[in-house]
Design a protein around this motif. Structure first.
Motif, PDB file in Angstrom:
ATOM      1  N   ASP A  48      41.284  34.471  43.638  1.00 57.24           N
ATOM      2  CA  ASP A  48      42.388  34.002  42.808  1.00 57.24           C
ATOM      3  C   ASP A  48      42.925  32.653  43.274  1.00 57.24           C
ATOM      4  OD1 ASP A  48      43.263  35.200  45.133  1.00 57.24           O
ATOM      5  OD2 ASP A  48      44.967  36.233  44.223  1.00 57.24           O
ATOM      6  N   TYR A 229      46.907  27.253  37.919  1.00 59.73           N
ATOM      7  CA  TYR A 229      47.281  28.651  38.160  1.00 59.73           C
ATOM      8  C   TYR A 229      48.233  29.178  37.086  1.00 59.73           C
ATOM      9  CZ  TYR A 229      45.104  27.760  42.629  1.00 59.73           C
ATOM     10  OH  TYR A 229      44.179  27.427  43.599  1.00 59.73           O
ATOM     11  N   ARG A 233      46.533  34.243  35.648  1.00 62.34           N
ATOM     12  CA  ARG A 233      45.522  34.258  36.704  1.00 62.34           C
ATOM     13  C   ARG A 233      46.044  34.915  37.986  1.00 62.34           C
ATOM     14  NH1 ARG A 233      42.590  28.960  39.587  1.00 62.34           N
ATOM     15  NH2 ARG A 233      41.294  30.216  40.983  1.00 62.34           N
TER      16      ARG A 233
END
Length: 475
Positions: A48, A229, A233
């Motif tokens: 991530d 981001y 996400r």
């Protein structure tokens, strides 16, 4: 994971030959982040976040996967961590000399001074936060920064449910990392690149201590990094809690500055927003580290340079309902620790527990400096060469003020809250998110007593005078 025995002699010979050949001593580049948890590098399996330059370092070198900070005698955990680092002293010894650290400099005992005595040109830029004169401790010191960029009220207690977020991490009007007109991470990289360019062709070895304030709050970066981001996400940690049940009793409650960054009770949305800003700042930091590594390559000195990358401690950012580093859970105690250098095995992982401050005696050994008697920590070269297959520490000790203690041994962690007599026990090797507390299960009573015994031995060794109280004597 550790390399198999047939490869170890070859690794040892390769590294030994490099060290022997270095009549010209190796250069040392120390890259030091602030508040960066071990779980924030993509190469470690955390998909991530984007960290392409850190990923390349990981691929080029050896990672110690379980690197810890010993704890803190101050709510500003970085103060204790950095005092241990620069002096080599263990936690409570470091506390004893903290306010007089400049006397250590006058006596010539600080890390850069020991290397300077071995012929190194020493360079510093960035976050210092140590009670000693940085300009006098290093040959060159530029842009010596305080513990954190100045923040603003808008950066706290946000975002609140149903209300607009009053804060923008990319807006220079909030100051912080933008104070002075250029992001502090970029300034630090500029300083390091300039030094490397100036050192091209030099015969004197260098020690570079490049200390970024990132990713400490206020977590600010250019909008293009925030845009990487979207909240869709960002995952909420599996151990998310609206509030940690013992937060007030362990010094990690509503009055602690780090914890006030997010609202109480915690919301999943607030955690996502703070993690978004945390990841963006780390990716921006990654870009700056990439610039430094490119400058090192261009200098022609990369082949004789050891690179160490780590951080002063981790950060919770939503784990267990906590936001700060003032707790004994893995995201706050554990940091990345990557070593790249001549003869160091590529893409290797060593799971033996270490302390991040082991970097100091490791560099002393590389420089041919005898480790002073007051230095508690240990060189990692025996493990990097395969000469040693186990950790220098039988167990890892953790502490925060007189409110928290921990011991980590054989895949388990025992956390103690002495003021309220609470014990928490986790099988961290099988339960890495520390979600199943085993402390009150009868089948783990023997394990708990063994860990208490380990902790007692570490207390004596480290000079920890805290009395645990009767609640623990009966266990």
């Amino acid at each position: 994971m550790i390399f198999s025995r047939p490869l170890l002699p070859l690794l040892f010979l390769a590294l030994a030959s490099h060290l022997h050949a270095a009549a010209a001593k190796p250069n040392i580049l120390f890259l030091f982040a602030d508040d960066q948890s071990f779980e924030t590098i993509r190469a470690f399996g955390h998909t991530d976040i984007d960290t392409p330059n850190l990923d390349r370092l990981v691929a080029r070198g050896t990672t110690f996967t379980h690197a810890y900070n010993m704890g803190s005698f101050s709510p500003a955990v970085c103060v204790a961590s950095r005092t241990m680092l620069i002096t080599g002293r263990s936690l409570w010894d470091a506390q004893a000399i903290y306010k007089t650290t400049d006397a250590e400099r006058v006596a010539g005992r600080l890390w850069p001074q020991l290397l300077a005595g071995a012929g190194y040109q020493t360079f510093f830029t960035g976050k210092w936060h140590i009670q000693a004169n940085a300009e006098a401790a290093f040959t060159v010191a530029k842009n010596v920064r305080p513990g954190m960029p100045r923040d603003t009220p808008e950066s706290y207690n946000r975002p609140l449910p149903g209300q607009p977020n009053p804060w923008s991490p990319s807006d220079p009007k909030f100051g912080g990392f933008w104070q002075g007109g250029k992001h502090w991470s970029e300034v630090g990289a500029d300083d390091a690149v300039e030094f490397l360019q100036a050192s091209k062709g030099a015969t004197q070895p260098f020690f570079m201590y490049v200390a970024f304030n990132a990713p400490h709050d206020p977590r600010q970066s250019p909008q293009s990094y925030i845009d990487k981001y979207p909240l869709s996400r960002i995952a909420v940690p599996s151990n998310f809690l609206p509030e940690y049940p013992h937060k007030e009793d362990i010094g990690s409650g509503r009055n602690l500055r780090d914890e006030k960054l997010g609202p109480f009770p915690r919301t999943e949305h607030a955690v996502k927003v703070h993690r978004q800003e945390y990841y963006a700042l780390i990716t921006h930091l990654d870009t700056q580290i990439g610039r430094i590594l490119a400058a090192l390559d261009a200098s022609g000195q990369a082949g004789n340079t050891w690179i160490f990358l780590t951080a002063d401690h981790g950060l919770a950012v939503g784990h267990h309902g906590l936001f700060g580093k003032q707790n004994m859970y893995e995201p706050s105690l554990r940091v990345p620790f990557v070593v790249v250098g001549p003869g160091v095995a590529a893409n290797r992982k060593i799971s033996n527990p270490i302390y991040l401050q082991d970097v100091m005696p490791t560099t002393l050994e590389l420089a041919g400096v005898t480790k002073p008697a007051h230095v508690h920590f240990h060189s990692l070269l025996p493990q990097l060469t395969g000469k040693a297959r186990t950790s220098s520490y039988p167990a890892i000790y953790g502490a925060y003020l007189d409110l928290q203690r921990a011991v980590i041994h054989d895949g388990y962690k025992l956390i103690l809250y002495p003021k309220i007599g609470v014990t928490r026990l986790y099988h961290v090797s099988k339960d890495p998110d520390e979600m199943t507390d085993l402390a009150n299960r009868p089948e783990h009573a023997v394990r708990k007593r063994e860990l208490l015994g380990q902790f007692s031995r570490l207390q004596k060794q480290l000079g920890d005078k805290l009395e645990l109280g009767s609640a623990y004597n009966a266990q």
